[in-house]
Design an enzyme around this catalytic site. Structure first.
Site, PDB file in Angstrom:
ATOM      1  N   ILE A  86      24.005 -11.573  35.327  1.00 27.80           N
ATOM      2  CA  ILE A  86      23.881 -10.491  34.267  1.00 27.80           C
ATOM      3  C   ILE A  86      23.094  -9.383  34.515  1.00 27.80           C
ATOM      4  O   ILE A  86      23.207  -8.237  34.083  1.00 27.80           O
ATOM      5  CB  ILE A  86      23.850 -10.880  32.896  1.00 27.80           C
ATOM      6  N   THR A  97      18.145 -15.995  18.695  1.00 25.94           N
ATOM      7  CA  THR A  97      17.449 -17.408  18.058  1.00 25.94           C
ATOM      8  C   THR A  97      16.487 -16.952  16.811  1.00 25.94           C
ATOM      9  O   THR A  97      15.750 -16.083  16.892  1.00 25.94           O
ATOM     10  CB  THR A  97      16.925 -18.169  19.104  1.00 25.94           C
ATOM     11  N   ASP A  98      16.376 -18.052  16.006  1.00 25.20           N
ATOM     12  CA  ASP A  98      15.167 -17.961  14.982  1.00 25.20           C
ATOM     13  C   ASP A  98      14.053 -17.946  15.455  1.00 25.20           C
ATOM     14  O   ASP A  98      13.066 -17.855  14.676  1.00 25.20           O
ATOM     15  CB  ASP A  98      15.542 -19.190  13.886  1.00 25.20           C
ATOM     16  N   GLU A  99      13.963 -18.383  16.791  1.00 28.24           N
ATOM     17  CA  GLU A  99      12.586 -18.566  17.339  1.00 28.24           C
ATOM     18  C   GLU A  99      11.824 -17.241  17.465  1.00 28.24           C
ATOM     19  O   GLU A  99      10.453 -17.173  17.624  1.00 28.24           O
ATOM     20  CB  GLU A  99      12.586 -19.415  18.569  1.00 28.24           C
ATOM     21  N   TYR A 126       9.745 -17.855  26.220  1.00 23.87           N
ATOM     22  CA  TYR A 126      11.189 -17.892  25.722  1.00 23.87           C
ATOM     23  C   TYR A 126      11.321 -17.021  24.606  1.00 23.87           C
ATOM     24  O   TYR A 126      12.014 -16.123  24.672  1.00 23.87           O
ATOM     25  CB  TYR A 126      11.736 -19.317  25.360  1.00 23.87           C
ATOM     26  N   ALA A 142       9.458 -14.849  22.924  1.00 22.02           N
ATOM     27  CA  ALA A 142       9.190 -13.623  23.232  1.00 22.02           C
ATOM     28  C   ALA A 142      10.122 -12.772  24.149  1.00 22.02           C
ATOM     29  O   ALA A 142      10.348 -11.741  23.840  1.00 22.02           O
ATOM     30  CB  ALA A 142       7.615 -13.546  24.111  1.00 22.02           C
ATOM     31  N   LYS A 151      13.169 -13.550  24.300  1.00 21.32           N
ATOM     32  CA  LYS A 151      14.311 -13.180  23.368  1.00 21.32           C
ATOM     33  C   LYS A 151      14.208 -11.991  22.441  1.00 21.32           C
ATOM     34  O   LYS A 151      15.166 -11.182  22.041  1.00 21.32           O
ATOM     35  CB  LYS A 151      14.902 -14.585  22.752  1.00 21.32           C
ATOM     36  N   ASN A 183      20.670 -25.937  17.836  1.00 20.76           N
ATOM     37  CA  ASN A 183      21.995 -26.260  17.731  1.00 20.76           C
ATOM     38  C   ASN A 183      22.152 -27.877  18.306  1.00 20.76           C
ATOM     39  O   ASN A 183      21.008 -28.096  19.278  1.00 20.76           O
ATOM     40  CB  ASN A 183      22.968 -25.507  18.929  1.00 20.76           C
ATOM     41  N   TYR A 227       6.489 -34.991  20.980  1.00 18.53           N
ATOM     42  CA  TYR A 227       5.044 -34.250  21.009  1.00 18.53           C
ATOM     43  C   TYR A 227       4.283 -34.382  19.834  1.00 18.53           C
ATOM     44  O   TYR A 227       4.650 -34.280  18.941  1.00 18.53           O
ATOM     45  CB  TYR A 227       5.638 -32.819  21.251  1.00 18.53           C
ATOM     46  N   ARG A 252      12.713 -28.827  12.598  1.00 13.56           N
ATOM     47  CA  ARG A 252      13.554 -27.756  12.917  1.00 13.56           C
ATOM     48  C   ARG A 252      14.818 -27.788  12.161  1.00 13.56           C
ATOM     49  O   ARG A 252      14.985 -29.002  11.523  1.00 13.56           O
ATOM     50  CB  ARG A 252      14.041 -28.164  14.349  1.00 13.56           C
ATOM     51  N   PRO A 300       1.854 -26.921  24.404  1.00 17.27           N
ATOM     52  CA  PRO A 300       1.026 -25.756  24.155  1.00 17.27           C
ATOM     53  C   PRO A 300       1.867 -24.612  23.134  1.00 17.27           C
ATOM     54  O   PRO A 300       2.991 -24.343  23.620  1.00 17.27           O
ATOM     55  CB  PRO A 300       0.742 -25.113  25.682  1.00 17.27           C
ATOM     56  N   GLY A 301       1.077 -24.162  22.079  1.00 12.09           N
ATOM     57  CA  GLY A 301       1.853 -23.241  21.367  1.00 12.09           C
ATOM     58  C   GLY A 301       3.029 -23.645  20.592  1.00 12.09           C
ATOM     59  O   GLY A 301       3.894 -22.739  19.947  1.00 12.09           O
TER      60      GLY A 301
HETATM   61  P1  NAD Z   1      22.089 -23.076  28.056  1.00 15.78           P
HETATM   62  O1  NAD Z   1      20.784 -23.209  28.671  1.00 15.78           O
HETATM   63  O2  NAD Z   1      22.673 -24.462  27.959  1.00 15.78           O
HETATM   64  O3  NAD Z   1      22.893 -22.078  28.797  1.00 15.78           O
HETATM   65  C1  NAD Z   1      22.639 -21.041  29.284  1.00 15.78           C
HETATM   66  C2  NAD Z   1      23.743 -20.542  30.313  1.00 15.78           C
HETATM   67  O4  NAD Z   1      23.482 -19.093  30.819  1.00 15.78           O
HETATM   68  C3  NAD Z   1      23.963 -21.306  31.696  1.00 15.78           C
HETATM   69  O5  NAD Z   1      25.485 -21.509  31.755  1.00 15.78           O
HETATM   70  C4  NAD Z   1      23.279 -20.554  32.510  1.00 15.78           C
HETATM   71  O6  NAD Z   1      23.810 -20.866  33.701  1.00 15.78           O
HETATM   72  C5  NAD Z   1      23.635 -19.067  32.202  1.00 15.78           C
HETATM   73  N1  NAD Z   1      22.687 -18.249  32.690  1.00 15.78           N
HETATM   74  C6  NAD Z   1      21.312 -18.245  33.036  1.00 15.78           C
HETATM   75  N2  NAD Z   1      21.008 -17.005  33.371  1.00 15.78           N
HETATM   76  C7  NAD Z   1      21.979 -16.473  33.963  1.00 15.78           C
HETATM   77  C8  NAD Z   1      21.892 -15.010  34.284  1.00 15.78           C
HETATM   78  N3  NAD Z   1      21.092 -14.238  34.773  1.00 15.78           N
HETATM   79  N4  NAD Z   1      23.421 -14.411  34.510  1.00 15.78           N
HETATM   80  C9  NAD Z   1      24.428 -15.205  34.075  1.00 15.78           C
HETATM   81  N5  NAD Z   1      24.270 -16.505  33.462  1.00 15.78           N
HETATM   82  C10 NAD Z   1      23.236 -17.009  33.308  1.00 15.78           C
HETATM   83  O7  NAD Z   1      21.926 -22.395  26.720  1.00 15.78           O
HETATM   84  P2  NAD Z   1      22.453 -22.591  24.973  1.00 15.78           P
HETATM   85  O8  NAD Z   1      21.673 -23.614  24.345  1.00 15.78           O
HETATM   86  O9  NAD Z   1      23.739 -22.691  25.297  1.00 15.78           O
HETATM   87  O10 NAD Z   1      22.106 -21.214  24.603  1.00 15.78           O
HETATM   88  C11 NAD Z   1      22.821 -20.119  24.491  1.00 15.78           C
HETATM   89  C12 NAD Z   1      22.431 -18.762  23.911  1.00 15.78           C
HETATM   90  O11 NAD Z   1      22.074 -19.229  22.475  1.00 15.78           O
HETATM   91  C13 NAD Z   1      21.138 -18.287  24.351  1.00 15.78           C
HETATM   92  O12 NAD Z   1      20.987 -17.089  24.548  1.00 15.78           O
HETATM   93  C14 NAD Z   1      19.969 -19.058  23.732  1.00 15.78           C
HETATM   94  O13 NAD Z   1      18.892 -18.185  23.455  1.00 15.78           O
HETATM   95  C15 NAD Z   1      20.750 -18.774  22.196  1.00 15.78           C
HETATM   96  N6  NAD Z   1      20.339 -19.937  21.305  1.00 15.78           N
HETATM   97  C16 NAD Z   1      20.282 -21.284  21.586  1.00 15.78           C
HETATM   98  C17 NAD Z   1      19.992 -22.036  20.558  1.00 15.78           C
HETATM   99  C18 NAD Z   1      19.948 -23.843  20.951  1.00 15.78           C
HETATM  100  O14 NAD Z   1      19.534 -24.431  20.382  1.00 15.78           O
HETATM  101  N7  NAD Z   1      20.314 -24.142  22.228  1.00 15.78           N
HETATM  102  C19 NAD Z   1      19.579 -21.931  19.516  1.00 15.78           C
HETATM  103  C20 NAD Z   1      19.522 -20.588  19.103  1.00 15.78           C
HETATM  104  C21 NAD Z   1      19.815 -19.547  19.779  1.00 15.78           C
HETATM  105  P1  TYD Z   2      13.576 -28.440  22.182  1.00 21.50           P
HETATM  106  O1  TYD Z   2      15.016 -29.113  22.165  1.00 21.50           O
HETATM  107  O2  TYD Z   2      12.926 -27.940  23.397  1.00 21.50           O
HETATM  108  O3  TYD Z   2      14.015 -27.022  21.436  1.00 21.50           O
HETATM  109  P2  TYD Z   2      13.032 -26.147  20.582  1.00 21.50           P
HETATM  110  O4  TYD Z   2      11.448 -26.128  21.226  1.00 21.50           O
HETATM  111  O5  TYD Z   2      13.499 -24.615  21.128  1.00 21.50           O
HETATM  112  O6  TYD Z   2      12.994 -25.991  19.178  1.00 21.50           O
HETATM  113  O7  TYD Z   2      12.723 -29.279  21.354  1.00 21.50           O
HETATM  114  C1  TYD Z   2      12.944 -29.583  19.817  1.00 21.50           C
HETATM  115  C2  TYD Z   2      11.884 -30.187  19.165  1.00 21.50           C
HETATM  116  O8  TYD Z   2      11.702 -31.614  19.703  1.00 21.50           O
HETATM  117  C3  TYD Z   2      10.500 -29.324  19.302  1.00 21.50           C
HETATM  118  O9  TYD Z   2       9.732 -29.411  18.299  1.00 21.50           O
HETATM  119  C4  TYD Z   2       9.753 -30.014  20.500  1.00 21.50           C
HETATM  120  C5  TYD Z   2      10.310 -31.566  20.497  1.00 21.50           C
HETATM  121  N1  TYD Z   2      10.261 -32.245  21.660  1.00 21.50           N
HETATM  122  C6  TYD Z   2       9.640 -33.330  21.671  1.00 21.50           C
HETATM  123  O10 TYD Z   2       9.078 -33.892  20.831  1.00 21.50           O
HETATM  124  N2  TYD Z   2       9.851 -34.286  22.877  1.00 21.50           N
HETATM  125  C7  TYD Z   2      10.679 -33.738  23.854  1.00 21.50           C
HETATM  126  O11 TYD Z   2      10.709 -34.471  25.029  1.00 21.50           O
HETATM  127  C8  TYD Z   2      11.417 -32.521  23.827  1.00 21.50           C
HETATM  128  C9  TYD Z   2      11.962 -31.831  24.929  1.00 21.50           C
HETATM  129  C10 TYD Z   2      11.226 -31.833  22.536  1.00 21.50           C
END
Ligand code: NAD
Ligand code: TYD
Length: 343
Positions: A61, A124-126, A148, A150, A152, A178, A205, A212, A272-273
């Protein structure tokens, strides 16, 4: 024919979203633009490729020239593409700034240039940071704590500024965590499910009590589509399921579902954080007509079943470059773990 671009459509949520779109018989052309990073996986959408309404383009992108060749005539862009894993952003933040900030900026510029009538930013809610009591509303300030979140948050600000300054017709979704099919096995639930199946430690951790709110991926996809269709331009919509769980609760659930040994639970040093709790108010999206369909127990059963049935999918990931990442991230922390088998 409606032309839809889904960036990041080979990743976890993006691939579920594309699947949902193609289930509709609508006259639409869905173009997935995905760089296929470690997190992207063509297997996530390969069974959909026989549908002639779907086109896949491997690309970044951030590549303005490529966008010039793809975007003209587009009706709507859903920007899922991002670097997404908090732990990786702690090891190396540069790729997060590049894709999540510069990539979004590049897409916004081209959306303006080609007068694309709708831009949906998947955030994201983060971005709100951590909240110990209550829930964040869309009007709350962003206080991101990881590289991450920051990145977003920076993207959200750019989207806002393009809307305010140039009238770019954008909406933003901010969903909670998700879970469901196709999620990369280095994320919490898939890592714990697959480690449990393999009889490997489940590395929690800190004290395991971070919270969450878990939304089933298909529910989030429905919400995103709804916001794309009916959300008010310039607005932000939180998405959450009201399913707040501690990590420890989920780890125990996974042990129960998979029948793994309780002693696999291992408390390791904290991230961390590490944000303690995420929670968002979802009144605004419910007023658009959305509500979750899948509760946590049902969603976990479905998710566990998917990982049990799709061992080949996650084993091929876990056997590749993942091994190096896993050893870097966990080996010392597991060896010096505080406590095994938390009661
Ligand atoms: P993911 O890491 O599984 O997928 C990200 C996709 O983006 C991958 O297919 C990757 O190849 C592609 N990608 C990465 N850099 C790219 C680039 N420069 N150009 C084109 N494609 C690129 O992520 P996800 O969990 O499916 O998350 C999708 C979106 O939803 C993200 O924007 C994330 O911030 C947001 N989101 C995710 C969650 C969650 O719990 N997973 C929650 C809230 C928001
Ligand atoms: P993660 O799936 O990395 O999502 P996010 O940090 O974006 O919420 O982690 C979800 C929660 O699980 C988070 O509180 C960190 C924790 N976690 C562990 O305790 N052990 C692990 O190995 C991982 C990957 C996450």
């Amino acid at each position: 024919m409606k032309k839809i671009i889904v960036t990041g459509g080979a990743g976890f949520i993006g691939s579920n979203f594309v699947r949902m779109l193609l289930k509709k018989k609508a006259r639409q052309k869905v173009t997935v633009l995905d760089k296929l990073t470690y997190a992207g996986n063509l297997d996530n959408i390969s069974d959909l490729m026989k549908d002639r309404r779907l086109e896949f383009i491997k690309g970044d992108i951030c590549n303005a020239r490529l966008l010039d060749s793809i975007l003209p005539g587009t009706d709507i862009i859903y920007n899922f593409a991002a670097e997404t894993h908090v732990d990786r952003s702690i090891l190396e933040a540069g790729s997060f700034v590049k894709t999540d900030v510069v990539g979004t900026y590049t897409l916004l510029q081209k959306t303006l240039k080609y007068s694309i009538p709708r831009f949906v930013q998947i955030s994201t809610d983060e971005v709100y940071g951590s909240i110990l009591k209550g829930k964040f509303r869309e009007t709350d300030p962003m206080l991101p704590n990881s590289p991450y979140s920051a990145s977003k948050a920076a993207a959200d600000m750019l989207v806002r500024s393009f809307h305010k300054t140039y009238g770019l017709p954008a909406v933003i979704t901010r969903s909670s965590n998700n879970y469901g099919p196709n999620q990369h096995p280095e994320k919490f639930i898939p890592l714990f499910l697959t480690n449990a199946i393999e009889g490997k430690p489940l590395p929690l951790y800190g004290d395991g009590k971070n919270i969450r709110d878990w939304v089933y991926v298909e529910d989030n996809c429905r919400a995103i589509e709804l916001v794309g269709r009916s959300g008010k331009t310039g607005e932000i919509y939180n998405i959450g399921a009201g399913e707040e769980k501690t990590n420890l609760y989920i780890a125990r659930k996974i042990i129960e579902i998979t029948g793994a040994d309780k002693s696999l639970l291992t408390l390791i040093s904290d991230r961390p954080g590490h944000d303690r709790r995420y929670a968002v108010c979802t009144r605004k999206i419910s007023r658009l007509g959305w509500k979750k369909k899948v509760g946590f127990s049902e969603g976990m059963q479905k998710t566990a079943r998917w990982y049990i049935d799709n061992e080949k999918w996650w084993k091929s990931i876990k056997e590749g470059a993942f091994k190096r990442y896993y050893s870097r991230m966990y080996s010392r922390r597991i060896d010096t773990s505080v406590k095994k088998g938390t009661e």
